[in-house]
Design a protein around this motif. Structure first.
Motif, PDB file in Angstrom:
ATOM      1  N   GLY A 111      -4.191  -2.632 -11.798  1.00 16.75           N
ATOM      2  CA  GLY A 111      -4.402  -2.088 -10.469  1.00 16.75           C
ATOM      3  C   GLY A 111      -4.252  -0.589 -10.431  1.00 16.75           C
ATOM      4  O   GLY A 111      -3.709   0.028 -11.346  1.00 16.75           O
ATOM      5  N   VAL A 112      -4.760  -0.009  -9.358  1.00 13.33           N
ATOM      6  CA  VAL A 112      -4.681   1.433  -9.134  1.00 13.33           C
ATOM      7  C   VAL A 112      -4.402   1.668  -7.656  1.00 13.33           C
ATOM      8  O   VAL A 112      -5.036   1.040  -6.785  1.00 13.33           O
ATOM      9  CB  VAL A 112      -6.017   2.140  -9.502  1.00 13.33           C
ATOM     10  CG1 VAL A 112      -5.919   3.632  -9.200  1.00 13.33           C
ATOM     11  CG2 VAL A 112      -6.380   1.908 -10.956  1.00 13.33           C
ATOM     12  N   GLY A 114       1.677   2.446  -0.096  1.00  7.92           N
ATOM     13  CA  GLY A 114       2.411   1.535   0.766  1.00  7.92           C
ATOM     14  C   GLY A 114       2.626   0.166   0.151  1.00  7.92           C
ATOM     15  O   GLY A 114       3.622  -0.494   0.442  1.00  7.92           O
ATOM     16  N   ALA A 115       1.695  -0.278  -0.702  1.00  9.89           N
ATOM     17  CA  ALA A 115       1.797  -1.618  -1.277  1.00  9.89           C
ATOM     18  C   ALA A 115       2.408  -1.620  -2.668  1.00  9.89           C
ATOM     19  O   ALA A 115       2.451  -2.665  -3.321  1.00  9.89           O
ATOM     20  CB  ALA A 115       0.404  -2.259  -1.330  1.00  9.89           C
ATOM     21  N   THR A 149       5.268  -4.292  -3.549  1.00 12.65           N
ATOM     22  CA  THR A 149       4.786  -5.659  -3.726  1.00 12.65           C
ATOM     23  C   THR A 149       4.056  -5.810  -5.050  1.00 12.65           C
ATOM     24  O   THR A 149       4.266  -6.772  -5.801  1.00 12.65           O
ATOM     25  CB  THR A 149       3.843  -6.032  -2.571  1.00 12.65           C
ATOM     26  OG1 THR A 149       4.556  -5.944  -1.339  1.00 12.65           O
ATOM     27  CG2 THR A 149       3.292  -7.432  -2.747  1.00 12.65           C
ATOM     28  N   LEU A 150       3.189  -4.869  -5.361  1.00 15.29           N
ATOM     29  CA  LEU A 150       2.428  -4.946  -6.595  1.00 15.29           C
ATOM     30  C   LEU A 150       3.317  -4.818  -7.825  1.00 15.29           C
ATOM     31  O   LEU A 150       3.111  -5.507  -8.826  1.00 15.29           O
ATOM     32  CB  LEU A 150       1.346  -3.865  -6.609  1.00 15.29           C
ATOM     33  CG  LEU A 150       0.240  -4.013  -5.564  1.00 15.29           C
ATOM     34  CD1 LEU A 150      -0.708  -2.828  -5.616  1.00 15.29           C
ATOM     35  CD2 LEU A 150      -0.523  -5.312  -5.768  1.00 15.29           C
ATOM     36  N   ALA A 151       4.290  -3.933  -7.758  1.00 13.97           N
ATOM     37  CA  ALA A 151       5.200  -3.752  -8.897  1.00 13.97           C
ATOM     38  C   ALA A 151       5.943  -5.042  -9.208  1.00 13.97           C
ATOM     39  O   ALA A 151       6.083  -5.431 -10.374  1.00 13.97           O
ATOM     40  CB  ALA A 151       6.184  -2.619  -8.602  1.00 13.97           C
ATOM     41  N   ARG A 152       6.413  -5.715  -8.171  1.00 12.43           N
ATOM     42  CA  ARG A 152       7.144  -6.964  -8.402  1.00 12.43           C
ATOM     43  C   ARG A 152       6.227  -8.039  -8.983  1.00 12.43           C
ATOM     44  O   ARG A 152       6.607  -8.782  -9.896  1.00 12.43           O
ATOM     45  CB  ARG A 152       7.780  -7.441  -7.093  1.00 12.43           C
ATOM     46  CG  ARG A 152       8.996  -6.613  -6.686  1.00 12.43           C
ATOM     47  CD  ARG A 152       9.710  -7.226  -5.485  1.00 12.43           C
ATOM     48  NE  ARG A 152       8.911  -7.126  -4.258  1.00 12.43           N
ATOM     49  CZ  ARG A 152       8.927  -6.081  -3.442  1.00 12.43           C
ATOM     50  NH1 ARG A 152       9.682  -5.027  -3.722  1.00 12.43           N
ATOM     51  NH2 ARG A 152       8.186  -6.072  -2.331  1.00 12.43           N
ATOM     52  N   LEU A 190      -2.954  -5.848  -1.084  1.00 16.52           N
ATOM     53  CA  LEU A 190      -3.238  -4.437  -0.849  1.00 16.52           C
ATOM     54  C   LEU A 190      -2.880  -3.968   0.548  1.00 16.52           C
ATOM     55  O   LEU A 190      -2.779  -2.773   0.803  1.00 16.52           O
ATOM     56  CB  LEU A 190      -4.730  -4.159  -1.091  1.00 16.52           C
ATOM     57  CG  LEU A 190      -5.182  -4.299  -2.536  1.00 16.52           C
ATOM     58  CD1 LEU A 190      -6.670  -3.941  -2.644  1.00 16.52           C
ATOM     59  CD2 LEU A 190      -4.368  -3.430  -3.470  1.00 16.52           C
ATOM     60  N   THR A 191      -2.700  -4.894   1.459  1.00 13.33           N
ATOM     61  CA  THR A 191      -2.394  -4.500   2.839  1.00 13.33           C
ATOM     62  C   THR A 191      -0.964  -4.711   3.211  1.00 13.33           C
ATOM     63  O   THR A 191      -0.478  -4.149   4.191  1.00 13.33           O
ATOM     64  CB  THR A 191      -3.288  -5.287   3.827  1.00 13.33           C
ATOM     65  OG1 THR A 191      -3.091  -6.685   3.608  1.00 13.33           O
ATOM     66  CG2 THR A 191      -4.741  -4.944   3.629  1.00 13.33           C
ATOM     67  N   HIS A 192      -0.221  -5.498   2.419  1.00 18.29           N
ATOM     68  CA  HIS A 192       1.188  -5.713   2.720  1.00 18.29           C
ATOM     69  C   HIS A 192       1.996  -4.513   2.275  1.00 18.29           C
ATOM     70  O   HIS A 192       1.875  -4.031   1.163  1.00 18.29           O
ATOM     71  CB  HIS A 192       1.702  -6.961   1.995  1.00 18.29           C
ATOM     72  CG  HIS A 192       3.181  -7.189   2.181  1.00 18.29           C
ATOM     73  ND1 HIS A 192       3.725  -7.503   3.411  1.00 18.29           N
ATOM     74  CD2 HIS A 192       4.210  -7.118   1.316  1.00 18.29           C
ATOM     75  CE1 HIS A 192       5.033  -7.647   3.283  1.00 18.29           C
ATOM     76  NE2 HIS A 192       5.362  -7.408   2.016  1.00 18.29           N
ATOM     77  N   ASP A 193       2.834  -4.008   3.157  1.00 18.93           N
ATOM     78  CA  ASP A 193       3.687  -2.859   2.844  1.00 18.93           C
ATOM     79  C   ASP A 193       4.974  -3.384   2.222  1.00 18.93           C
ATOM     80  O   ASP A 193       5.897  -3.793   2.906  1.00 18.93           O
ATOM     81  CB  ASP A 193       4.005  -2.060   4.113  1.00 18.93           C
ATOM     82  CG  ASP A 193       4.805  -0.807   3.813  1.00 18.93           C
ATOM     83  OD1 ASP A 193       5.170  -0.600   2.636  1.00 18.93           O
ATOM     84  OD2 ASP A 193       5.052  -0.032   4.748  1.00 18.93           O
TER      85      ASP A 193
END
Length: 393
Positions: free
Chosen positions: A356-357, A363-364, A367-370, A387-390
């Protein structure tokens, strides 16, 4: 702990071990250990060199300016250039990496570079660039990876007239796809950096021992008072090779960070684990933490590192991880806001996040890191939710 632990190298991995355990730290640089990740911020004038210093080692004070020249595995000693020998029960090679010097006309042999030509790897490199950078200075950065982009941004912040020459098709090819790279290029242009991609440098021109220009393969000549070589790094494995350890691209280590000699370990940029070189601060720290547990008698094992690359470019924040370019059959979700210069993209394969980029809007990122670092199956929620969840940063 009674065993004598000797660490060769005072970079990120070596300094982390010295923070966790009482060791003898042998550092080749004359400076106390420091955070290399922040060198661009020192060059940009945001921090003084003292701000990036790392915590002082435990146990014996670090020996600075000590170059290790050899390993006597039979005697379990390391030989130093000053004639001294240091005995060990466990030896840790944290020798890091050296900058790659491209085969350009005008570069002299050995370690000597023409005046005004610098790598950007150490604090001394940073201080040398700092002494020359300033308004009106013509600077050419060769290499458009993470290091080259950081150097170009820092020099532009100092008022230099910066040209960045990248041989590949787009900037930061290892981390970004073409669309994200184009947004990055526009941002750099807004900072005053002139970016040339698919641009091969042929050589350097000098007068009286100092660089005056950079010659491109198409014959075009860029005037230059300052040249930064940011063409990648190569693991420092010379000590390991001479000692007869198993070396491929890096010093081969197992899950306990052991080399082919059970009394010698390797961590950081010089270490090759499971066929992979990382070259990232996050991996160096994780390896050092695992090895600290191992050397303290623990049962920790290193299984590889899954970490995001983050970069702050003034008003632009960037995070990237894994494979940003999908394979056939992968699912991809992408959101672009050209007016805000924001870009988000994730690549999913077999219900797992593989790359991902995030550019401009992080903001997301939490979530992406986890999801990325956990390497677990994603929930059934639509991919757009990622992508939309903060999730916080």
């Amino acid at each position: 702990m009674s065993s004598r632990i000797v660490v060769v190298g005072g970079g990120t991995a070596g300094a982390r071990l010295a923070e966790r355990l009482p060791v003898t730290l042998l550092g080749e640089e004359p400076h106390a250990p420091y955070n290399r990740v922040l060198l661009a911020d020192v060059l940009a004038g945001r921090y003084g060199p003292e701000v990036i210093a790392l915590p002082a080692p435990r146990g014996e004070a670090a020996r600075r300016g000590v170059r290790v020249t050899g390993i006597d595995r039979a005697a379990r000693e390391v030989r130093c250039a000053d004639g001294t020998r240091v005995a060990y029960d466990r030896l840790v090679l944290a020798t890091g990496s050296n900058p790659v010097l491209p085969p350009l006309r005008g570069l002299t042999g050995g370690d000597r570079l023409p005046a005004g030509v610098h790598a950007f790897r150490t604090l001394d490199d940073c201080l040398a660039l700092d002494a020359q950078a300033g308004p009106g200075v013509r600077a050419v950065v060769i290499g458009g990876g993470l290091l080259g982009v950081s150097a170009a941004r820092a020099l532009a912040a100092r008022g230099a007239e910066v040209v960045l020459a990248q041989q590949g098709e787009h900037l930061m090819e290892r981390q970004l796809d073409a669309d994200a790279s184009e947004l990055l290029r526009r941002h750099l242009a807004g900072l005053g950096v002139e970016v040339h991609t698919e641009c091969r440098v042929r050589g350097l021109k000098a007068a009286s021992g100092a660089v005056t220009a950079v010659e491109l393969a198409d014959g075009f000549v860029l005037g230059a008072d300052l040249v930064v070589l940011a063409c990648g790094v190569r693991p420092r494995v010379g000590l390991a090779v001479e000692a007869g350890l198993d070396v491929r691209r890096g010093i081969v280590v197992d899950d306990r960070l052991r080399t082919s000699d059970p009394y010698i370990h390797a961590v950081g940029d010089c270490a090759e684990h499971d066929g992979r070189l990382y070259g990232l601060a996050g991996a160096a720290l994780e390896q050092a933490d695992v090895l600290a547990d191992v050397l303290a008698g623990g049962a920790a094992a290193y299984r590889g590192t899954r970490a995001l690359t983050r970069l702050s470019l003034d008003a632009l924040e960037l995070a990237a991880f894994g494979e940003p370019v999908p394979r056939a059959g992968d699912d991809t979700v992408r959101l672009t806001d050209a007016t805000r210069g924001a870009y988000r993209k994730v690549v999913v394969r077999d219900d797992r996040l593989v790359g991902g980029v995030l550019l401009g809007d992080l903001g997301a990122v939490g979530t992406l890191a986890r999801a990325w670092e956990g390497d677990e199956a994603l929930p059934d929620a639509p991919l757009l939710h990622l992508l939309t969840h903060d999730g916080g940063s």
